[in-house]
Design a protein around this motif. Structure first.
Motif, PDB file in Angstrom:
ATOM      1  N   ALA A  61       1.071  -0.854  -0.297  1.00  0.00           N
ATOM      2  CA  ALA A  61      -0.028   0.219  -0.030  1.00  0.00           C
ATOM      3  C   ALA A  61       0.834   1.107   0.060  1.00  0.00           C
ATOM      4  O   ALA A  61       2.028   1.477   0.497  1.00  0.00           O
ATOM      5  CB  ALA A  61      -1.189   0.238   1.419  1.00  0.00           C
ATOM      6  N   ARG A  62       0.281   2.061  -1.092  1.00  0.00           N
ATOM      7  CA  ARG A  62       1.123   3.909  -0.553  1.00  0.00           C
ATOM      8  C   ARG A  62      -0.008   4.827  -0.326  1.00  0.00           C
ATOM      9  O   ARG A  62      -0.928   4.657  -0.523  1.00  0.00           O
ATOM     10  CB  ARG A  62       1.515   3.638  -2.455  1.00  0.00           C
ATOM     11  CG  ARG A  62       2.437   2.678  -2.955  1.00  0.00           C
ATOM     12  CD  ARG A  62       2.841   3.702  -3.858  1.00  0.00           C
ATOM     13  NE  ARG A  62       2.535   2.565  -5.134  1.00  0.00           N
ATOM     14  CZ  ARG A  62       2.384   2.597  -5.972  1.00  0.00           C
ATOM     15  NH1 ARG A  62       3.611   3.947  -6.524  1.00  0.00           N
ATOM     16  NH2 ARG A  62       2.003   1.796  -7.297  1.00  0.00           N
ATOM     17  N   THR A  63       1.274   5.538   0.457  1.00  0.00           N
ATOM     18  CA  THR A  63      -0.016   6.573   0.806  1.00  0.00           C
ATOM     19  C   THR A  63       0.308   8.124   0.417  1.00  0.00           C
ATOM     20  O   THR A  63       1.124   8.128   0.283  1.00  0.00           O
ATOM     21  CB  THR A  63       0.006   6.919   2.708  1.00  0.00           C
ATOM     22  OG1 THR A  63       0.166   5.387   3.348  1.00  0.00           O
ATOM     23  CG2 THR A  63      -0.287   7.737   2.917  1.00  0.00           C
ATOM     24  N   VAL A  64      -0.242   8.626  -0.594  1.00  0.00           N
ATOM     25  CA  VAL A  64      -0.400   9.749  -1.033  1.00  0.00           C
ATOM     26  C   VAL A  64      -0.551  10.475   0.063  1.00  0.00           C
ATOM     27  O   VAL A  64      -2.183  11.078   0.734  1.00  0.00           O
ATOM     28  CB  VAL A  64      -0.770  10.075  -2.345  1.00  0.00           C
ATOM     29  CG1 VAL A  64      -1.213  11.127  -2.728  1.00  0.00           C
ATOM     30  CG2 VAL A  64      -0.702   8.208  -3.057  1.00  0.00           C
ATOM     31  N   ARG A  65      -0.171  12.171   0.143  1.00  0.00           N
ATOM     32  CA  ARG A  65       0.032  12.846   1.474  1.00  0.00           C
ATOM     33  C   ARG A  65      -0.237  14.061   0.407  1.00  0.00           C
ATOM     34  O   ARG A  65       1.438  14.282  -0.560  1.00  0.00           O
ATOM     35  CB  ARG A  65       0.534  13.105   2.549  1.00  0.00           C
ATOM     36  CG  ARG A  65       0.340  12.289   3.505  1.00  0.00           C
ATOM     37  CD  ARG A  65       0.947  12.190   4.204  1.00  0.00           C
ATOM     38  NE  ARG A  65       0.751  11.219   5.521  1.00  0.00           N
ATOM     39  CZ  ARG A  65       1.405   9.622   5.846  1.00  0.00           C
ATOM     40  NH1 ARG A  65       2.306   9.790   5.000  1.00  0.00           N
ATOM     41  NH2 ARG A  65       0.933   9.139   6.892  1.00  0.00           N
ATOM     42  N   VAL A  66      -1.248  15.279   0.287  1.00  0.00           N
ATOM     43  CA  VAL A  66      -0.883  16.329  -0.169  1.00  0.00           C
ATOM     44  C   VAL A  66      -1.516  17.128   0.532  1.00  0.00           C
ATOM     45  O   VAL A  66      -2.341  17.071   1.820  1.00  0.00           O
ATOM     46  CB  VAL A  66      -2.006  16.522  -1.474  1.00  0.00           C
ATOM     47  CG1 VAL A  66      -2.162  17.852  -1.648  1.00  0.00           C
ATOM     48  CG2 VAL A  66      -1.917  15.147  -2.472  1.00  0.00           C
ATOM     49  N   GLN A  67      -0.757  18.532   1.203  1.00  0.00           N
ATOM     50  CA  GLN A  67      -0.787  19.941   1.346  1.00  0.00           C
ATOM     51  C   GLN A  67      -0.756  21.297   0.296  1.00  0.00           C
ATOM     52  O   GLN A  67       0.328  20.641   0.262  1.00  0.00           O
ATOM     53  CB  GLN A  67       0.399  20.273   2.602  1.00  0.00           C
ATOM     54  CG  GLN A  67       0.582  20.945   3.447  1.00  0.00           C
ATOM     55  CD  GLN A  67       1.550  21.302   4.184  1.00  0.00           C
ATOM     56  OE1 GLN A  67       1.601  20.463   5.884  1.00  0.00           O
ATOM     57  NE2 GLN A  67       2.329  21.743   4.305  1.00  0.00           N
ATOM     58  N   ALA A  68      -2.086  21.526   0.555  1.00  0.00           N
ATOM     59  CA  ALA A  68      -1.811  22.998  -0.119  1.00  0.00           C
ATOM     60  C   ALA A  68      -2.347  24.266   0.589  1.00  0.00           C
ATOM     61  O   ALA A  68      -2.230  23.811   1.727  1.00  0.00           O
ATOM     62  CB  ALA A  68      -2.452  22.245  -0.839  1.00  0.00           C
ATOM     63  N   ASP A  69      -1.095  25.094   0.573  1.00  0.00           N
ATOM     64  CA  ASP A  69      -0.794  26.185   1.081  1.00  0.00           C
ATOM     65  C   ASP A  69      -1.006  27.893   0.004  1.00  0.00           C
ATOM     66  O   ASP A  69      -0.368  27.945  -0.954  1.00  0.00           O
ATOM     67  CB  ASP A  69       0.649  26.909   2.116  1.00  0.00           C
ATOM     68  CG  ASP A  69       0.735  25.416   3.172  1.00  0.00           C
ATOM     69  OD1 ASP A  69       0.275  25.253   3.721  1.00  0.00           O
ATOM     70  OD2 ASP A  69       2.076  25.571   3.117  1.00  0.00           O
TER      71      ASP A  69
END
Length: 141
Positions: free
Chosen positions: A112-120
């Motif tokens: 399994a892969r985890t995709v993390r996105v953070q938008a500023d």
């Protein structure tokens, strides 16, 4: 010619009443200006929040597209200029938004892969709104 004292009292009371009325009008006007500035600031903050949410969703879409094209994709730092977002020319120098994408694998052999996105949006701290997304992708179809 002398003015009777009664008449001068009326003029004095009228002057005081006019001054009090002008003071009240000035207070009401100042309150209305303050209220309109507050509403404008709230509207702008809401717009920044909504834009940040949309950028986080776009970051997820970008990550999924990159993973489809290159399974070894690990993420990126995506800087979006103000012109691409339709921001006003007075938005300031540099980037108008920053989206950080990270793709992490649970084990070195795959899985399994985890995709993390953070938008500023915008990236500068005084007005910045930050939105995050996290999605776990499994290898099983």
């Amino acid at each position: 010619m002398r003015i009777p004292p009664r008449r001068s009292r009326r003029r004095g009371l009228t002057s005081v009443a006019v001054l009090v009325l002008l003071f009240v009008i000035a207070l009401v006007g100042a309150s209305l200006v303050r209220l309109s500035v507050t509403f404008r600031d709230r509207a702008r903050a809401h717009d920044r929040s909504l834009q940040s949410e949309l950028l986080a969703d776009a970051g997820l879409d970008r990550a999924f597209a990159r993973l489809s094209a290159a399974p070894g994709y690990t993420g990126e730092r995506w800087e979006i200029p103000a012109e691409a977002l339709g921001a006003a020319s007075g938005a300031g120098p540099g980037t108008a938004a920053l989206v950080t994408i990270r793709v992490e694998t649970a084990s070195p052999g795959g899985g399994a892969r985890t995709v993390r996105v953070q938008a500023d949006y915008p990236p500068d701290p005084p007005r910045r709104v930050r939105s995050s997304r996290e999605v776990v992708l499994s290898d099983t179809p």
